[in-house]
Design a protein around this motif. Structure first.
Motif, mmCIF file in Angstrom:
data_model
loop_
_atom_site.group_PDB
_atom_site.id
_atom_site.type_symbol
_atom_site.label_atom_id
_atom_site.label_comp_id
_atom_site.label_asym_id
_atom_site.label_seq_id
_atom_site.Cartn_x
_atom_site.Cartn_y
_atom_site.Cartn_z
ATOM 1 N N PHE A 186 -3.833 -11.333 -5.444
ATOM 2 C CA PHE A 186 -4.356 -10.048 -6.341
ATOM 3 C C PHE A 186 -4.532 -9.100 -5.338
ATOM 4 O O PHE A 186 -4.405 -9.241 -3.875
ATOM 5 N N THR A 187 -4.406 -8.057 -5.962
ATOM 6 C CA THR A 187 -4.808 -6.787 -5.130
ATOM 7 C C THR A 187 -5.884 -5.882 -5.786
ATOM 8 O O THR A 187 -6.201 -6.069 -6.955
ATOM 9 N N PRO A 233 2.374 -3.332 -4.653
ATOM 10 C CA PRO A 233 1.374 -2.348 -4.690
ATOM 11 C C PRO A 233 1.529 -1.067 -3.498
ATOM 12 O O PRO A 233 2.252 -1.335 -2.555
ATOM 13 N N TRP A 241 -5.793 -7.158 -0.057
ATOM 14 C CA TRP A 241 -5.257 -8.564 -1.009
ATOM 15 C C TRP A 241 -6.151 -9.416 -0.860
ATOM 16 O O TRP A 241 -7.050 -9.761 0.086
ATOM 17 N N TRP A 288 -10.253 -7.260 -9.302
ATOM 18 C CA TRP A 288 -8.961 -7.730 -8.671
ATOM 19 C C TRP A 288 -8.056 -7.661 -9.579
ATOM 20 O O TRP A 288 -8.106 -7.965 -10.827
ATOM 21 N N ARG A 289 -6.833 -7.353 -9.167
ATOM 22 C CA ARG A 289 -5.494 -7.358 -10.258
ATOM 23 C C ARG A 289 -4.680 -8.307 -9.666
ATOM 24 O O ARG A 289 -4.250 -8.394 -8.681
ATOM 25 N N THR A 322 -4.026 -1.412 1.097
ATOM 26 C CA THR A 322 -4.173 -2.163 -0.197
ATOM 27 C C THR A 322 -4.951 -3.430 0.452
ATOM 28 O O THR A 322 -4.267 -4.233 0.821
ATOM 29 N N MET A 325 7.828 -9.712 -8.770
ATOM 30 C CA MET A 325 6.742 -9.211 -8.143
ATOM 31 C C MET A 325 6.661 -7.658 -7.836
ATOM 32 O O MET A 325 7.267 -7.026 -7.399
ATOM 33 N N SER A 326 5.493 -6.942 -8.553
ATOM 34 C CA SER A 326 5.115 -5.701 -8.304
ATOM 35 C C SER A 326 4.800 -5.455 -6.989
ATOM 36 O O SER A 326 4.167 -6.063 -6.184
ATOM 37 N N GLU A 359 -1.279 -10.121 -9.248
ATOM 38 C CA GLU A 359 -0.062 -9.944 -8.652
ATOM 39 C C GLU A 359 0.942 -10.764 -9.112
ATOM 40 O O GLU A 359 2.057 -10.752 -9.442
ATOM 41 N N SER A 360 0.818 -12.227 -8.436
ATOM 42 C CA SER A 360 1.826 -13.290 -8.854
ATOM 43 C C SER A 360 0.977 -14.455 -8.554
ATOM 44 O O SER A 360 0.091 -14.604 -7.966
#
Length: 68
Positions: free
Chosen positions: A59-60, A4, A11, A36-37, A9, A1-2, A39-40
């Motif tokens: 998402f972030t 952020p 979520w 939204w980006r 930020t 998991m990246s 994430e996992s």
């Protein structure tokens, strides 16, 4: 998991009670289409059953600068 950036930020967490390819795809497309980006994804299973009963999508997005 990246991971952020830590500064405020936002979520977004999407809970899916109906876990299938179509519901995951619709949730991913809806959130990423809104900026939204992804994430996992985390699946919830019961002991002895490999089929997930729930899923949580995380998402972030970049934090908005003040005044925007």
């Amino acid at each position: 998991m990246s991971v952020p950036p830590a500064e405020k930020t936002p979520w977004r967490v999407v809970e899916l009670a109906d876990v299938c390819d179509r519901s995951i795809e619709e949730a991913l497309n809806a959130a990423t289409g809104g900026g939204w980006r992804f994430e996992s994804v985390h699946f919830v299973t019961q002991p002895g059953n490999r089929r997930p009963m729930m899923a949580f999508l995380f998402f972030t997005r970049d934090a908005l600068s003040p005044g925007v």
